[in-house]
Design a protein around this motif. Structure first.
Motif, PDB file in Angstrom:
ATOM      1  N   TYR A   1       0.821  -1.205   0.000  1.00  0.00           N
ATOM      2  CA  TYR A   1       0.000   0.000   0.000  1.00  0.00           C
ATOM      3  C   TYR A   1       0.859   1.260   0.000  1.00  0.00           C
ATOM      4  O   TYR A   1       0.404   2.335  -0.374  1.00  0.00           O
ATOM      5  N   PHE A   2       2.096   1.126   0.430  1.00  0.00           N
ATOM      6  CA  PHE A   2       3.025   2.260   0.466  1.00  0.00           C
ATOM      7  C   PHE A   2       3.915   2.314  -0.776  1.00  0.00           C
ATOM      8  O   PHE A   2       4.356   3.379  -1.180  1.00  0.00           O
ATOM      9  N   THR A   3       4.190   1.151  -1.364  1.00  0.00           N
ATOM     10  CA  THR A   3       5.160   1.085  -2.467  1.00  0.00           C
ATOM     11  C   THR A   3       4.533   0.861  -3.826  1.00  0.00           C
ATOM     12  O   THR A   3       5.092   1.258  -4.839  1.00  0.00           O
ATOM     13  N   ASP A   4       3.370   0.213  -3.872  1.00  0.00           N
ATOM     14  CA  ASP A   4       2.723  -0.084  -5.150  1.00  0.00           C
ATOM     15  C   ASP A   4       1.224   0.054  -4.978  1.00  0.00           C
ATOM     16  O   ASP A   4       0.491  -0.918  -4.822  1.00  0.00           O
ATOM     17  N   SER A   5       0.754   1.280  -4.984  1.00  0.00           N
ATOM     18  CA  SER A   5      -0.645   1.565  -4.649  1.00  0.00           C
ATOM     19  C   SER A   5      -1.620   1.296  -5.785  1.00  0.00           C
ATOM     20  O   SER A   5      -2.821   1.483  -5.639  1.00  0.00           O
ATOM     21  N   GLU A   6      -1.114   0.880  -6.955  1.00  0.00           N
ATOM     22  CA  GLU A   6      -1.959   0.552  -8.107  1.00  0.00           C
ATOM     23  C   GLU A   6      -2.897   1.700  -8.474  1.00  0.00           C
ATOM     24  O   GLU A   6      -4.057   1.494  -8.810  1.00  0.00           O
ATOM     25  N   GLY A   7      -2.387   2.913  -8.384  1.00  0.00           N
ATOM     26  CA  GLY A   7      -3.165   4.080  -8.768  1.00  0.00           C
ATOM     27  C   GLY A   7      -4.074   4.622  -7.687  1.00  0.00           C
ATOM     28  O   GLY A   7      -4.763   5.623  -7.904  1.00  0.00           O
ATOM     29  N   HIS A   8      -4.097   3.989  -6.526  1.00  0.00           N
ATOM     30  CA  HIS A   8      -4.943   4.452  -5.422  1.00  0.00           C
ATOM     31  C   HIS A   8      -4.167   5.395  -4.516  1.00  0.00           C
ATOM     32  O   HIS A   8      -2.956   5.279  -4.359  1.00  0.00           O
ATOM     33  N   THR A   9      -4.894   6.316  -3.902  1.00  0.00           N
ATOM     34  CA  THR A   9      -4.300   7.245  -2.940  1.00  0.00           C
ATOM     35  C   THR A   9      -4.754   6.864  -1.541  1.00  0.00           C
ATOM     36  O   THR A   9      -5.947   6.646  -1.301  1.00  0.00           O
ATOM     37  N   TYR A  10      -3.802   6.772  -0.618  1.00  0.00           N
ATOM     38  CA  TYR A  10      -4.109   6.388   0.757  1.00  0.00           C
ATOM     39  C   TYR A  10      -3.881   7.570   1.695  1.00  0.00           C
ATOM     40  O   TYR A  10      -2.962   8.354   1.503  1.00  0.00           O
ATOM     41  N   ASP A  11      -4.729   7.661   2.702  1.00  0.00           N
ATOM     42  CA  ASP A  11      -4.649   8.743   3.680  1.00  0.00           C
ATOM     43  C   ASP A  11      -3.805   8.274   4.864  1.00  0.00           C
ATOM     44  O   ASP A  11      -4.307   7.621   5.780  1.00  0.00           O
ATOM     45  N   TRP A  12      -2.523   8.613   4.855  1.00  0.00           N
ATOM     46  CA  TRP A  12      -1.613   8.159   5.901  1.00  0.00           C
ATOM     47  C   TRP A  12      -1.418   9.194   6.999  1.00  0.00           C
ATOM     48  O   TRP A  12      -0.471   9.089   7.781  1.00  0.00           O
ATOM     49  N   ARG A  13      -2.297  10.182   7.100  1.00  0.00           N
ATOM     50  CA  ARG A  13      -2.208  11.124   8.218  1.00  0.00           C
ATOM     51  C   ARG A  13      -2.309  10.360   9.533  1.00  0.00           C
ATOM     52  O   ARG A  13      -3.142   9.489   9.689  1.00  0.00           O
ATOM     53  N   GLY A  14      -1.437  10.717  10.479  1.00  0.00           N
ATOM     54  CA  GLY A  14      -1.439  10.029  11.753  1.00  0.00           C
ATOM     55  C   GLY A  14      -0.508   8.835  11.805  1.00  0.00           C
ATOM     56  O   GLY A  14      -0.261   8.290  12.873  1.00  0.00           O
TER      57      GLY A  14
END
Length: 332
Positions: A170-183
């Motif tokens: 999820y951090f290295t190969d998100s497959e075009g998705h954006t993740y909310d890593w706040r916190g």
């Protein structure tokens, strides 16, 4: 010299503050919630995952059967194993998906109990802070979602673990998705400190039943299969601390797998809406007791000595039953 010294001290102070904030966000003591048992000392609840689709893909039909079974069992609460809102979590606290996928779907009287929820990977694709916000509890008081937390009763201790940050892809190969890593700030620090908290909680627990809930499977023969990071890092802690059940979603199916090295039972309940992927990892069947590729949910009934876990399909039919006596595991 004095100017350089002051600058050096200022930089050191900023670094210390930054490190302290990072530590605060990644190693804060897990919040505990007390949930009483029934007057006879028993506890019962439903487990559901991967559900939030505004009623589509049989979500409403599963909700109806949950209400029926929940009333029959007089449940105390509901556990959600994550991926609460598809496809990309919530956009904010005012997102209509919250009411359209939760409040207006799970309307049965028996389901008007506390819902304890963890985040899934799809939830991390949206506004995580919104889904964690106390403001949602004002819209629907049943809702309680935190990254990681503990539910205590006189009978059981249920530890909810935020598993998404463990998964490296999820951090290295998100497959075009954006993740909310706040916190999160630092994946390494966050997961390391969370594992320390998990180990501490389980070691100190004196509960009759120890249950851990996460979104991702440790063991699964479904579409996603085993989560290697959890097998390597989390599983040894669970095995060393006499955990009875690990419950998860992520794979859109129902499963029961027995650990071959400990009494842990791996229970997947991720069939709250879209399912029927049509694939099974045949090479990964060690310990497999039950697998169902369609929609459904799970019930859990606990007493001082016995646990009964039942898997239901979208019509409310019983598909599989696990009856466990403390220190003696048997599958029916």
């Amino acid at each position: 010299m004095a100017i350089w010294y002051r600058k050096s001290m200022a930089l050191s102070l900023l670094f210390a503050i930054a490190f302290g904030l990072c530590f605060f966000f990644t190693s804060a003591e897990l919040q505990r919630f007390e949930h009483p048992t029934k007057s006879d000392g028993s506890l019962s609840f439903l487990v559901l995952g991967d559900w939030g689709r505004r009623g589509a893909f049989n979500q409403s039909q599963v909700a109806y059967q949950m209400g029926r079974i929940g009333g029959k069992l007089d449940i105390d609460f509901v556990v959600s194993t994550g991926d609460n809102f598809y496809d990309n979590g919530l956009t904010g606290e005012e997102d209509s998906a919250f009411e359209e996928s939760f409040s207006r779907i799970y309307t049965a009287k028996s389901l008007q109990k506390q819902w304890y929820s963890v985040l899934g990977n799809h939830d991390y694709r949206g506004n995580v802070e919104a889904q964690l916000s106390p403001l949602l509890r004002k819209i629907d008081s049943r809702w309680l979602c935190l990254r990681s937390f503990i539910v205590n009763s006189e009978l059981a201790e249920i530890l909810f673990v935020d598993t998404t940050p463990f998964v490296k892809t999820y951090f290295t190969d998100s497959e075009g998705h954006t993740y909310d890593w706040r916190g999160i700030h630092s994946r390494k620090a966050y997961t390391a400190n969370l594992l320390k908290d998990v180990e501490s909680v389980l070691k100190e627990s004196t509960a009759k039943w120890k249950i851990v809930v996460g979104h991702h499977a440790i063991r699964s023969v479904g579409h996603h299969g085993d989560t290697k990071e959890l097998k390597t890092r989390l599983l040894p802690i669970l095995q060393a601390n006499n955990v009875d059940f690990y419950m998860n979603g992520h794979d859109h199916c129902l499963e029961h797998i027995s650990d071959t090295d400990s009494p842990i039972q791996f229970l997947t309940s991720g069939a709250g809406s879209k399912a029927w992927r049509g694939d099974i990892k045949g090479h990964n069947k060690e310990g497999l007791n039950f697998f169902y590729d369609g929609q459904g949910f799970m019930s859990v009934q606990l007493t001082q000595m016995d646990a009964e876990i039942v898997f239901y399909d979208v019509f409310g039919n019983i598909l599989h039953r696990l009856s466990t006596r403390k220190h003696l595991h048997s599958s029916i």
